[in-house]
Design a protein around this motif. Structure first.
Motif, PDB file in Angstrom:
ATOM      1  N   ARG A 245      35.258  28.315  46.781  1.00 57.85           N
ATOM      2  CA  ARG A 245      35.763  29.210  45.304  1.00 57.85           C
ATOM      3  C   ARG A 245      34.793  29.958  44.772  1.00 57.85           C
ATOM      4  O   ARG A 245      33.490  29.665  44.969  1.00 57.85           O
ATOM      5  CB  ARG A 245      35.830  27.711  44.224  1.00 57.85           C
ATOM      6  CG  ARG A 245      36.711  28.066  43.177  1.00 57.85           C
ATOM      7  CD  ARG A 245      38.244  28.172  43.685  1.00 57.85           C
ATOM      8  NE  ARG A 245      39.155  28.693  42.490  1.00 57.85           N
ATOM      9  CZ  ARG A 245      40.378  29.022  42.622  1.00 57.85           C
ATOM     10  NH1 ARG A 245      40.908  29.233  43.847  1.00 57.85           N
ATOM     11  NH2 ARG A 245      41.076  29.224  41.614  1.00 57.85           N
TER      12      ARG A 245
ATOM     13  N   THR B  42      39.008  33.456  44.953  1.00 53.46           N
ATOM     14  CA  THR B  42      38.238  34.021  43.981  1.00 53.46           C
ATOM     15  C   THR B  42      39.071  34.010  42.540  1.00 53.46           C
ATOM     16  O   THR B  42      40.433  34.309  42.832  1.00 53.46           O
ATOM     17  CB  THR B  42      37.869  35.476  44.222  1.00 53.46           C
ATOM     18  OG1 THR B  42      36.963  35.555  45.255  1.00 53.46           O
ATOM     19  CG2 THR B  42      37.186  36.209  43.094  1.00 53.46           C
ATOM     20  N   GLU B  43      38.670  33.582  41.672  1.00 55.02           N
ATOM     21  CA  GLU B  43      39.530  33.617  40.239  1.00 55.02           C
ATOM     22  C   GLU B  43      38.474  34.273  39.152  1.00 55.02           C
ATOM     23  O   GLU B  43      37.436  33.805  38.939  1.00 55.02           O
ATOM     24  CB  GLU B  43      40.156  32.440  39.998  1.00 55.02           C
ATOM     25  CG  GLU B  43      40.782  32.190  38.970  1.00 55.02           C
ATOM     26  CD  GLU B  43      41.660  30.971  38.592  1.00 55.02           C
ATOM     27  OE1 GLU B  43      42.236  30.938  37.312  1.00 55.02           O
ATOM     28  OE2 GLU B  43      41.527  30.149  39.473  1.00 55.02           O
ATOM     29  N   SER B  44      39.185  35.076  38.265  1.00 53.71           N
ATOM     30  CA  SER B  44      38.512  35.679  37.128  1.00 53.71           C
ATOM     31  C   SER B  44      39.077  34.804  36.109  1.00 53.71           C
ATOM     32  O   SER B  44      40.005  34.231  35.858  1.00 53.71           O
ATOM     33  CB  SER B  44      39.040  36.971  36.989  1.00 53.71           C
ATOM     34  OG  SER B  44      38.254  37.380  35.744  1.00 53.71           O
ATOM     35  N   ILE B  45      37.979  34.214  35.265  1.00 57.47           N
ATOM     36  CA  ILE B  45      38.193  33.356  34.137  1.00 57.47           C
ATOM     37  C   ILE B  45      37.168  33.526  32.932  1.00 57.47           C
ATOM     38  O   ILE B  45      36.208  33.900  33.148  1.00 57.47           O
ATOM     39  CB  ILE B  45      38.200  31.681  34.795  1.00 57.47           C
ATOM     40  CG1 ILE B  45      38.521  30.731  33.568  1.00 57.47           C
ATOM     41  CG2 ILE B  45      36.527  31.711  34.928  1.00 57.47           C
ATOM     42  CD1 ILE B  45      38.622  29.555  34.337  1.00 57.47           C
TER      43      ILE B  45
ATOM     44  N   ALA C  13      36.901  41.354  40.459  1.00 54.84           N
ATOM     45  CA  ALA C  13      38.050  40.736  41.106  1.00 54.84           C
ATOM     46  C   ALA C  13      39.078  41.457  41.854  1.00 54.84           C
ATOM     47  O   ALA C  13      39.593  41.227  42.858  1.00 54.84           O
ATOM     48  CB  ALA C  13      38.566  39.541  40.089  1.00 54.84           C
TER      49      ALA C  13
ATOM     50  N   ARG D 276      42.845  23.980  31.647  1.00 63.48           N
ATOM     51  CA  ARG D 276      43.224  25.481  32.127  1.00 63.48           C
ATOM     52  C   ARG D 276      44.155  26.098  31.268  1.00 63.48           C
ATOM     53  O   ARG D 276      44.701  27.485  31.266  1.00 63.48           O
ATOM     54  CB  ARG D 276      43.482  25.576  33.651  1.00 63.48           C
ATOM     55  CG  ARG D 276      42.922  24.949  34.423  1.00 63.48           C
ATOM     56  CD  ARG D 276      41.373  25.870  34.572  1.00 63.48           C
ATOM     57  NE  ARG D 276      41.673  26.938  35.093  1.00 63.48           N
ATOM     58  CZ  ARG D 276      41.966  27.569  36.124  1.00 63.48           C
ATOM     59  NH1 ARG D 276      41.898  26.713  37.138  1.00 63.48           N
ATOM     60  NH2 ARG D 276      42.251  28.925  36.345  1.00 63.48           N
TER      61      ARG D 276
ATOM     62  N   LYS E 240      36.896  41.265  35.990  1.00 62.08           N
ATOM     63  CA  LYS E 240      38.252  41.718  36.302  1.00 62.08           C
ATOM     64  C   LYS E 240      37.909  42.916  37.360  1.00 62.08           C
ATOM     65  O   LYS E 240      38.646  43.157  38.259  1.00 62.08           O
ATOM     66  CB  LYS E 240      39.234  42.286  35.309  1.00 62.08           C
ATOM     67  CG  LYS E 240      39.489  41.049  34.271  1.00 62.08           C
ATOM     68  CD  LYS E 240      40.473  41.480  33.041  1.00 62.08           C
ATOM     69  CE  LYS E 240      40.982  40.388  32.528  1.00 62.08           C
ATOM     70  NZ  LYS E 240      41.938  40.476  31.250  1.00 62.08           N
TER      71      LYS E 240
ATOM     72  N   TRP F 247      34.007  31.862  41.031  1.00 61.42           N
ATOM     73  CA  TRP F 247      34.580  31.960  39.624  1.00 61.42           C
ATOM     74  C   TRP F 247      33.840  33.190  39.074  1.00 61.42           C
ATOM     75  O   TRP F 247      32.681  33.287  39.317  1.00 61.42           O
ATOM     76  CB  TRP F 247      34.016  31.004  38.806  1.00 61.42           C
ATOM     77  CG  TRP F 247      34.702  29.460  39.211  1.00 61.42           C
ATOM     78  CD1 TRP F 247      34.223  28.271  39.913  1.00 61.42           C
ATOM     79  CD2 TRP F 247      36.142  29.143  38.913  1.00 61.42           C
ATOM     80  NE1 TRP F 247      35.262  27.436  40.245  1.00 61.42           N
ATOM     81  CE2 TRP F 247      36.493  27.595  39.625  1.00 61.42           C
ATOM     82  CE3 TRP F 247      37.262  29.663  38.291  1.00 61.42           C
ATOM     83  CZ2 TRP F 247      37.715  26.997  39.538  1.00 61.42           C
ATOM     84  CZ3 TRP F 247      38.435  28.992  38.442  1.00 61.42           C
ATOM     85  CH2 TRP F 247      38.579  27.802  38.589  1.00 61.42           C
TER      86      TRP F 247
END
Length: 273
Positions: free
Chosen positions: A228, A254-257, A240, A28, A237, A230
Protein backbone atom coordinates in the motif's frame (compact mmCIF):
# COMPACT_ATOMS: atom_id res chain seq x y z
CA UNK A 1 -21.50 16.26 21.50
CA UNK A 2 -18.06 15.19 22.71
CA UNK A 3 -15.18 16.34 20.50
CA UNK A 4 -11.42 16.19 20.04
CA UNK A 5 -9.72 19.20 18.41
CA UNK A 6 -6.61 18.49 16.31
CA UNK A 7 -3.99 20.84 14.81
CA UNK A 8 -1.34 20.04 12.22
CA UNK A 9 0.98 23.05 11.92
CA UNK A 10 3.22 22.69 8.88
CA UNK A 11 5.75 25.05 7.36
CA UNK A 12 3.19 26.24 4.80
CA UNK A 13 -0.29 25.38 6.05
CA UNK A 14 -2.08 25.13 9.37
CA UNK A 15 -4.76 22.44 9.28
CA UNK A 16 -7.29 21.63 11.93
CA UNK A 17 -10.18 19.27 12.50
CA UNK A 18 -12.70 18.53 15.22
CA UNK A 19 -13.79 14.89 15.36
CA UNK A 20 -16.47 13.26 17.45
CA UNK A 21 -15.20 10.96 20.19
CA UNK A 22 -17.64 8.27 19.03
CA UNK A 23 -15.92 8.08 15.64
CA UNK A 24 -12.86 5.98 14.85
CA UNK A 25 -9.51 7.06 13.31
CA UNK A 26 -9.93 4.30 10.71
CA UNK A 27 -13.20 5.81 9.46
CA UNK A 28 -13.04 6.57 5.71
CA UNK A 29 -16.29 8.53 5.43
CA UNK A 30 -15.90 12.01 3.91
CA UNK A 31 -18.14 13.51 6.58
CA UNK A 32 -15.41 12.60 9.07
CA UNK A 33 -13.77 15.98 8.38
CA UNK A 34 -16.99 18.00 8.47
CA UNK A 35 -15.46 20.33 11.05
CA UNK A 36 -12.09 21.14 9.51
CA UNK A 37 -10.14 23.85 7.75
CA UNK A 38 -6.79 25.11 6.54
CA UNK A 39 -5.06 28.49 6.44
CA UNK A 40 -1.55 29.79 5.85
CA UNK A 41 0.73 29.13 8.81
CA UNK A 42 1.95 32.74 8.48
CA UNK A 43 -1.51 33.83 9.63
CA UNK A 44 -0.53 32.93 13.18
CA UNK A 45 1.93 35.83 13.16
CA UNK A 46 -1.00 38.27 13.12
CA UNK A 47 -2.92 38.89 16.35
CA UNK A 48 -5.95 39.94 14.33
CA UNK A 49 -5.94 36.77 12.24
CA UNK A 50 -5.39 34.60 15.32
CA UNK A 51 -8.42 36.19 16.94
CA UNK A 52 -10.47 35.60 13.78
CA UNK A 53 -9.42 31.96 13.65
CA UNK A 54 -10.14 31.46 17.34
CA UNK A 55 -13.57 33.07 17.00
CA UNK A 56 -14.41 31.01 13.91
CA UNK A 57 -13.48 27.66 15.47
CA UNK A 58 -15.16 28.46 18.81
CA UNK A 59 -18.38 29.36 17.00
CA UNK A 60 -18.21 26.34 14.71
CA UNK A 61 -17.72 23.61 17.30
CA UNK A 62 -18.51 23.24 21.00
CA UNK A 63 -15.77 23.22 23.59
CA UNK A 64 -13.66 20.10 22.93
CA UNK A 65 -12.78 17.49 25.53
CA UNK A 66 -9.11 17.47 24.48
CA UNK A 67 -6.73 19.24 22.10
CA UNK A 68 -3.78 17.60 20.37
CA UNK A 69 -1.28 19.25 18.03
CA UNK A 70 1.98 18.77 16.20
CA UNK A 71 4.08 21.66 14.96
CA UNK A 72 7.13 21.73 12.70
CA UNK A 73 7.01 25.47 12.04
CA UNK A 74 9.05 26.64 15.04
CA UNK A 75 8.66 27.65 18.67
CA UNK A 76 7.10 31.07 17.98
CA UNK A 77 4.35 29.57 15.86
CA UNK A 78 3.71 26.96 18.54
CA UNK A 79 3.38 29.66 21.19
CA UNK A 80 0.96 31.64 19.05
CA UNK A 81 -1.10 28.52 18.42
CA UNK A 82 -1.52 27.83 22.12
CA UNK A 83 -2.91 31.32 22.76
CA UNK A 84 -5.87 30.78 20.44
CA UNK A 85 -8.50 29.91 23.04
CA UNK A 86 -8.14 31.88 26.29
CA UNK A 87 -11.73 30.90 27.10
CA UNK A 88 -10.65 27.25 27.24
CA UNK A 89 -7.69 27.68 29.60
CA UNK A 90 -8.70 24.62 31.61
CA UNK A 91 -8.04 22.34 28.62
CA UNK A 92 -4.72 20.55 28.41
CA UNK A 93 -2.93 20.98 25.07
CA UNK A 94 -1.25 17.66 24.28
CA UNK A 95 1.81 18.10 22.05
CA UNK A 96 2.71 15.26 19.72
CA UNK A 97 6.41 14.92 18.90
CA UNK A 98 8.67 12.58 16.97
CA UNK A 99 9.37 10.54 20.10
CA UNK A 100 5.75 10.25 21.23
CA UNK A 101 5.03 6.60 21.95
CA UNK A 102 2.23 4.67 20.29
CA UNK A 103 1.18 1.15 21.16
CA UNK A 104 1.68 -1.17 18.20
CA UNK A 105 4.12 1.01 16.25
CA UNK A 106 7.77 1.85 16.92
CA UNK A 107 10.55 3.44 14.92
CA UNK A 108 14.13 2.45 14.10
CA UNK A 109 15.09 6.14 13.95
CA UNK A 110 18.40 6.51 15.81
CA UNK A 111 17.17 9.56 17.70
CA UNK A 112 13.35 9.76 17.65
CA UNK A 113 13.49 13.30 19.04
CA UNK A 114 14.86 14.30 15.63
CA UNK A 115 12.04 12.60 13.73
CA UNK A 116 9.60 15.19 12.39
CA UNK A 117 6.34 15.17 14.32
CA UNK A 118 4.35 15.42 11.11
CA UNK A 119 6.17 12.43 9.60
CA UNK A 120 5.55 10.34 12.69
CA UNK A 121 1.89 11.38 12.87
CA UNK A 122 1.41 10.51 9.18
CA UNK A 123 2.91 7.07 9.85
CA UNK A 124 0.44 6.51 12.69
CA UNK A 125 -2.36 7.74 10.44
CA UNK A 126 -1.38 5.18 7.83
CA UNK A 127 -1.32 2.49 10.51
CA UNK A 128 -4.86 3.43 11.54
CA UNK A 129 -5.98 2.81 7.96
CA UNK A 130 -4.22 -0.49 7.30
CA UNK A 131 -1.80 -3.03 8.75
CA UNK A 132 -0.01 -3.67 5.45
CA UNK A 133 3.58 -3.06 4.40
CA UNK A 134 3.20 0.59 3.56
CA UNK A 135 4.93 3.58 2.03
CA UNK A 136 3.79 6.84 3.59
CA UNK A 137 4.42 9.72 1.19
CA UNK A 138 3.76 13.30 2.28
CA UNK A 139 4.08 15.56 -0.75
CA UNK A 140 4.19 19.07 0.62
CA UNK A 141 6.89 21.77 0.92
CA UNK A 142 9.23 18.81 1.25
CA UNK A 143 8.45 15.29 0.12
CA UNK A 144 8.93 12.66 2.79
CA UNK A 145 8.84 8.92 2.11
CA UNK A 146 8.63 6.53 5.06
CA UNK A 147 8.47 2.74 5.14
CA UNK A 148 6.14 1.14 7.69
CA UNK A 149 6.11 -2.63 7.93
CA UNK A 150 2.99 -4.65 8.55
CA UNK A 151 4.74 -5.65 11.77
CA UNK A 152 4.35 -2.08 13.06
CA UNK A 153 8.03 -1.21 12.62
CA UNK A 154 9.04 2.08 10.98
CA UNK A 155 12.20 1.31 9.04
CA UNK A 156 13.08 4.95 8.35
CA UNK A 157 12.66 7.08 5.28
CA UNK A 158 13.81 9.96 3.13
CA UNK A 159 13.34 13.70 2.92
CA UNK A 160 13.72 15.43 -0.43
CA UNK A 161 12.68 18.79 -1.85
CA UNK A 162 9.01 18.96 -2.74
CA UNK A 163 7.84 19.39 -6.32
CA UNK A 164 7.47 23.17 -6.07
CA UNK A 165 10.83 23.55 -4.35
CA UNK A 166 12.53 21.46 -7.05
CA UNK A 167 10.94 23.47 -9.84
CA UNK A 168 11.72 26.84 -8.26
CA UNK A 169 15.36 25.93 -7.58
CA UNK A 170 16.17 25.51 -11.27
CA UNK A 171 15.61 29.11 -12.45
CA UNK A 172 16.94 30.40 -9.12
CA UNK A 173 20.28 28.65 -9.49
CA UNK A 174 20.80 28.75 -13.26
CA UNK A 175 21.27 31.61 -15.68
CA UNK A 176 19.01 30.60 -18.58
CA UNK A 177 16.22 28.37 -17.28
CA UNK A 178 12.80 30.04 -16.91
CA UNK A 179 10.21 29.50 -14.22
CA UNK A 180 8.36 26.31 -15.19
CA UNK A 181 4.58 26.19 -15.20
CA UNK A 182 2.47 23.07 -14.89
CA UNK A 183 -0.34 23.45 -17.45
CA UNK A 184 -3.49 21.43 -18.04
CA UNK A 185 -1.98 20.13 -21.26
CA UNK A 186 1.07 18.63 -19.58
CA UNK A 187 0.74 14.83 -19.58
CA UNK A 188 4.23 13.39 -20.07
CA UNK A 189 4.52 10.99 -17.17
CA UNK A 190 8.11 9.71 -17.28
CA UNK A 191 8.33 10.93 -20.89
CA UNK A 192 10.99 13.20 -22.35
CA UNK A 193 10.07 16.86 -22.59
CA UNK A 194 10.26 18.40 -26.05
CA UNK A 195 10.38 21.95 -24.71
CA UNK A 196 12.17 23.48 -21.74
CA UNK A 197 9.07 23.92 -19.61
CA UNK A 198 7.97 20.30 -19.95
CA UNK A 199 11.54 19.09 -19.54
CA UNK A 200 11.70 20.82 -16.14
CA UNK A 201 8.26 19.70 -14.99
CA UNK A 202 8.83 16.16 -16.21
CA UNK A 203 12.29 15.98 -14.67
CA UNK A 204 11.01 17.01 -11.25
CA UNK A 205 8.12 14.55 -11.47
CA UNK A 206 10.50 11.76 -12.50
CA UNK A 207 12.80 12.53 -9.57
CA UNK A 208 9.91 12.17 -7.11
CA UNK A 209 8.65 8.99 -8.75
CA UNK A 210 12.16 7.58 -8.88
CA UNK A 211 12.49 7.98 -5.11
CA UNK A 212 9.18 6.19 -4.57
CA UNK A 213 10.19 3.35 -6.90
CA UNK A 214 13.56 3.02 -5.15
CA UNK A 215 11.76 2.84 -1.79
CA UNK A 216 9.57 -0.01 -3.04
CA UNK A 217 12.70 -1.84 -4.20
CA UNK A 218 14.44 -1.42 -0.83
CA UNK A 219 11.32 -2.56 1.00
CA UNK A 220 11.26 -5.73 -1.07
CA UNK A 221 14.91 -6.34 -0.22
CA UNK A 222 13.92 -6.06 3.48
CA UNK A 223 11.37 -8.84 2.85
CA UNK A 224 8.52 -6.39 3.34
CA UNK A 225 7.23 -5.81 -0.21
CA UNK A 226 5.00 -2.77 -0.39
CA UNK A 227 1.29 -3.54 -0.43
CA UNK A 228 0.00 0.00 0.00
CA UNK A 229 1.13 3.54 -0.76
CA UNK A 230 -0.63 6.40 1.00
CA UNK A 231 -0.16 9.87 -0.51
CA UNK A 232 -0.95 13.06 1.37
CA UNK A 233 -0.03 16.73 0.98
CA UNK A 234 -0.56 19.54 -1.50
CA UNK A 235 1.09 17.67 -4.39
CA UNK A 236 -0.40 14.25 -3.59
CA UNK A 237 -2.88 14.29 -6.47
CA UNK A 238 -0.12 15.14 -8.96
CA UNK A 239 2.02 12.22 -7.81
CA UNK A 240 -0.99 9.88 -7.67
CA UNK A 241 -1.84 10.71 -11.28
CA UNK A 242 1.72 10.01 -12.39
CA UNK A 243 1.97 6.78 -10.39
CA UNK A 244 -1.29 5.62 -11.99
CA UNK A 245 0.54 5.53 -15.34
CA UNK A 246 3.25 3.20 -14.02
CA UNK A 247 3.21 -0.58 -14.51
CA UNK A 248 0.91 -2.59 -12.25
CA UNK A 249 0.55 -3.53 -9.45
CA UNK A 250 2.13 -0.36 -8.02
CA UNK A 251 -0.59 1.90 -9.41
CA UNK A 252 -3.35 -0.26 -7.95
CA UNK A 253 -1.91 -0.06 -4.45
CA UNK A 254 -1.68 3.76 -4.35
CA UNK A 255 -4.27 6.07 -2.85
CA UNK A 256 -4.32 9.81 -2.30
CA UNK A 257 -5.87 10.67 1.06
CA UNK A 258 -6.29 13.91 3.00
CA UNK A 259 -5.61 14.47 6.68
CA UNK A 260 -3.13 11.68 7.30
CA UNK A 261 -1.29 13.70 9.95
CA UNK A 262 -4.54 14.70 11.64
CA UNK A 263 -5.66 11.07 11.58
CA UNK A 264 -2.43 10.00 13.27
CA UNK A 265 -2.78 12.74 15.90
CA UNK A 266 -6.27 11.51 16.58
CA UNK A 267 -5.21 7.86 16.95
CA UNK A 268 -2.44 8.92 19.35
CA UNK A 269 -4.77 11.14 21.39
CA UNK A 270 -7.24 8.29 21.85
CA UNK A 271 -4.45 6.20 23.40
CA UNK A 272 -3.56 9.05 25.76
CA UNK A 273 -7.05 9.53 27.15
Amino acid sequence: MSLYLLFDVGNTRLKWAAVESTQNPSDRQKKLWAYSGSISTKSLQSLELREELSDYIAKTVPKPDAIAYCCVAGAEVMTNLRTLFPQWQDLLWRQFTGDSTFKGVRTLYQDPTKLGADRWAAILGARALSANNTLVVSAGTATTIDMLGGNGLHYGGWILPGLSMMQESLPTNTAQLPQATRSNTYSQALGFGVNTNDAMIGGCDAAQLGAILRATQLSKELNHPIERIWLDGGNAKILAAEIAKLPQPLALSTESIEGLVLRGLWAWLVQQL
